[in-house]
Write an enzyme that holds these catalytic residues in place. Structure first.
Site, PDB file in Angstrom:
ATOM      1  N   GLU A  40     -24.453  16.858 -38.719  1.00 22.46           N
ATOM      2  CA  GLU A  40     -24.879  17.116 -37.333  1.00 22.46           C
ATOM      3  C   GLU A  40     -24.834  15.845 -36.505  1.00 22.46           C
ATOM      4  OE1 GLU A  40     -28.817  18.965 -35.044  1.00 22.46           O
ATOM      5  OE2 GLU A  40     -28.963  18.240 -37.110  1.00 22.46           O
ATOM      6  N   TYR A  54     -23.845  26.739 -47.031  1.00 23.18           N
ATOM      7  CA  TYR A  54     -24.942  26.785 -47.989  1.00 23.18           C
ATOM      8  C   TYR A  54     -24.600  27.848 -49.030  1.00 23.18           C
ATOM      9  CZ  TYR A  54     -26.655  24.856 -43.648  1.00 23.18           C
ATOM     10  OH  TYR A  54     -26.770  24.126 -42.491  1.00 23.18           O
ATOM     11  N   GLU A  95     -23.625  21.137 -35.298  1.00 21.76           N
ATOM     12  CA  GLU A  95     -24.165  21.104 -36.657  1.00 21.76           C
ATOM     13  C   GLU A  95     -23.636  22.229 -37.544  1.00 21.76           C
ATOM     14  OE1 GLU A  95     -28.436  22.229 -36.817  1.00 21.76           O
ATOM     15  OE2 GLU A  95     -28.391  21.921 -34.651  1.00 21.76           O
ATOM     16  N   ARG A 114     -24.790  20.167 -44.521  1.00 22.72           N
ATOM     17  CA  ARG A 114     -24.761  20.231 -43.061  1.00 22.72           C
ATOM     18  C   ARG A 114     -24.483  18.831 -42.539  1.00 22.72           C
ATOM     19  NH1 ARG A 114     -29.088  22.684 -42.470  1.00 22.72           N
ATOM     20  NH2 ARG A 114     -30.625  21.089 -41.901  1.00 22.72           N
ATOM     21  N   ASP A 117     -63.442  17.439 -36.998  1.00 21.17           N
ATOM     22  CA  ASP A 117     -63.463  16.716 -35.731  1.00 21.17           C
ATOM     23  C   ASP A 117     -62.277  15.766 -35.589  1.00 21.17           C
ATOM     24  OD1 ASP A 117     -64.199  14.933 -37.654  1.00 21.17           O
ATOM     25  OD2 ASP A 117     -65.946  14.135 -36.588  1.00 21.17           O
TER      26      ASP A 117
END
EC number: 3.4.11.9
Length: 441
Positions: A407, A388, A384, A405, A39
């Site tokens: 960006e 790799y 970006e 990376r 819930d």
């Protein structure tokens, strides 16, 4: 404070109405709540298109824009009724009385009465605009209203004969950001930049990736951005070679890099920054050599992005920089032009250079074939580049397992672009100086 005004939401609704056919209605539904477990629900996040036209952050809501003819139109919001018991448990509701003034709609009706009211609003119209298939509950409501109209000919009811998906029109609208949107995106970029700076300052060998994730989210919260705009990536060592690594559970080792791709969501709009830096504050020679290629790719992109260019065109320049750099390091071997023709860079740079940014981190809008769409002022996008080198790649050993990376986020202006995320350092010597200074405090 950077935020979207009520008048801006009204202008957006009017802009959509102007593109609708006379005798039509557009139906835009709120996102449903999503169960996390049992819930418990996930924190509520509004549908970006619904938010774009309302700024209203409640579920069980529908915006109806009705265009009778070229000079007459009105807006109706279905939303939840005020309920003292429910509000004690789950929080305040806007209700119907306050909605017109708060949101600038013409009137508000109870969502619980939508099955009795919607078909009457659609009666006699020719066209209904609806994003069929987006939400099952929405399709049920719309189909029920249309079925009542089709079966009600004896009561002088007539159903719209045509259904049109409004998403292509709306997503083209969202691609071009207004000055108010750019101000919010600028603030999202500033907050995200502060979080990345904090991560650099706090990073130490022996910490775990989730420690930096916590520092980043803390900085978001400190500046009024409750949530990240996507799952935060903190990948140290070889984990930096996994593009969407989100486990963030490894110990960060002395001598490794850590790649952080993280952005805040501010007033509904996304920041999106990546920085890669040494865990111990000092790049190795091999790390620096790969980093310099990626940085040159980014800086070249920032110089080239302007009205009249395309992502495809700038990507071509970036690929040449990358291939040339990888050849110099002995990672690739051969003629640069031939290697480019063979897509020899793809094992090392396998994603796109840029994507749209806005209410969604991967924002909506047509890119054109191979991302050839010509850029125009008001478009916001990421830049970006990344490299790799897989741990098992057949390359000189010192480069294996390095993932980098960098960006930034930019908005295309009349004369070039504005970097919305320039306030977090990215030059290697600046990163090292920042991290050394933080260790002295």
């Amino acid at each position: 404070m950077s935020e979207i005004s009520r008048q801006e939401f009204q202008r957006r609704r009017q802009a959509l109405v102007e593109q609708m056919q006379p005798g039509s209605a557009a139906l835009i539904f709120a996102a449903p709540e999503v169960t996390r477990s049992a819930d418990s629900e996930y924190p509520y996040r509004q549908n970006s298109d619904f938010w774009y036209f309302t700024g209203f952050n409640e579920p069980e809501a529908v915006l109806v824009l009705i265009k009778s003819d070229d000079t007459h139109n009105h807006s109706v919001l279905f939303n939840r009724v005020r309920d003292l018991t429910a509000e004690i448990w789950f929080g305040r509701r806007l209700g119907q009385d306050a909605a017109p003034e708060k949101l600038g709609v013409d009137r508000a009706l109870a969502f619980s009465e939508i099955n009795q009211q919607l078909y009457q609003l659609l009666n006699g119209l020719d066209v209904v605009y609806h994003a069929q298939g987006e939400y099952a509950y929405a399709d049920v409501i719309v189909n029920s209203a249309l079925e009542k109209l089709r079966k009600g000919s004896r009561q002088n009811l007539t159903a719209p004969a045509t259904m049109i998906d409004w998403r292509p029109v709306v997503h083209e609208m969202r691609l071009f950001k207004s000055p108010e949107e750019i101000a919010v995106l600028r603030r999202a970029g500033e907050i995200t930049a502060m979080a990345h700076t904090r991560a650099m300052e706090k990073c130490r060998p022996g910490m775990f990736e989730y420690h930096l994730e916590g520092e980043i989210h803390h900085e978001f919260n400190r500046h009024g951005a409750r949530y990240p705009s996507y799952n935060t990536i903190v990948g140290s060592g070889e984990n930096g070679c996994i593009l969407h690594y989100t486990e963030n559970e490894c110990e960060m080792r002395d001598g490794d890099l850590v790649l952080i791709d993280a952005g805040c969501e501010y007033k509904g709009y996304a920041g999106d920054i990546t920085r890669t830096f040494p865990v111990n504050g000092k790049f190795t020679q091999a790390q620096r050599e790969i980093y310099d290629i990626v940085l040159e790719s980014l800086e070249t992109s920032l110089r080239l992005y302007r009205p009249g260019t395309s992502i495809l065109e700038v990507t071509g320049e970036v690929v040449r920089i990358m291939v040339s750099g990888l050849v110099k390091l002995g990672i690739l071997k051969g003629d640069v032009d031939e290697l480019i023709a063979q897509n020899a860079h793809r094992p090392f740079f396998m994603h796109g250079l840029s994507h749209w940014l806005g209410l969604d981190v991967h924002d909506v809008g047509v890119y054109g074939q191979d991302r050839s769409r010509i850029l125009e002022p008001g478009m916001v996008l990421t830049v970006e580049p990344g490299l790799y080198i897989a741990p098992d790649a057949e390359v000189p050993e010192q480069y294996r397992g390095i993932g980098i990376r960098i960006e930034d986020d930019i908005v295309i202006t009349e004369t070039g672009n504005e970097n919305l995320t320039a306030s977090v350092v990215k030059k290697p010597e600046e990163i090292e100086a920042l991290m050394v200074a933080a260790r002295k405090q």
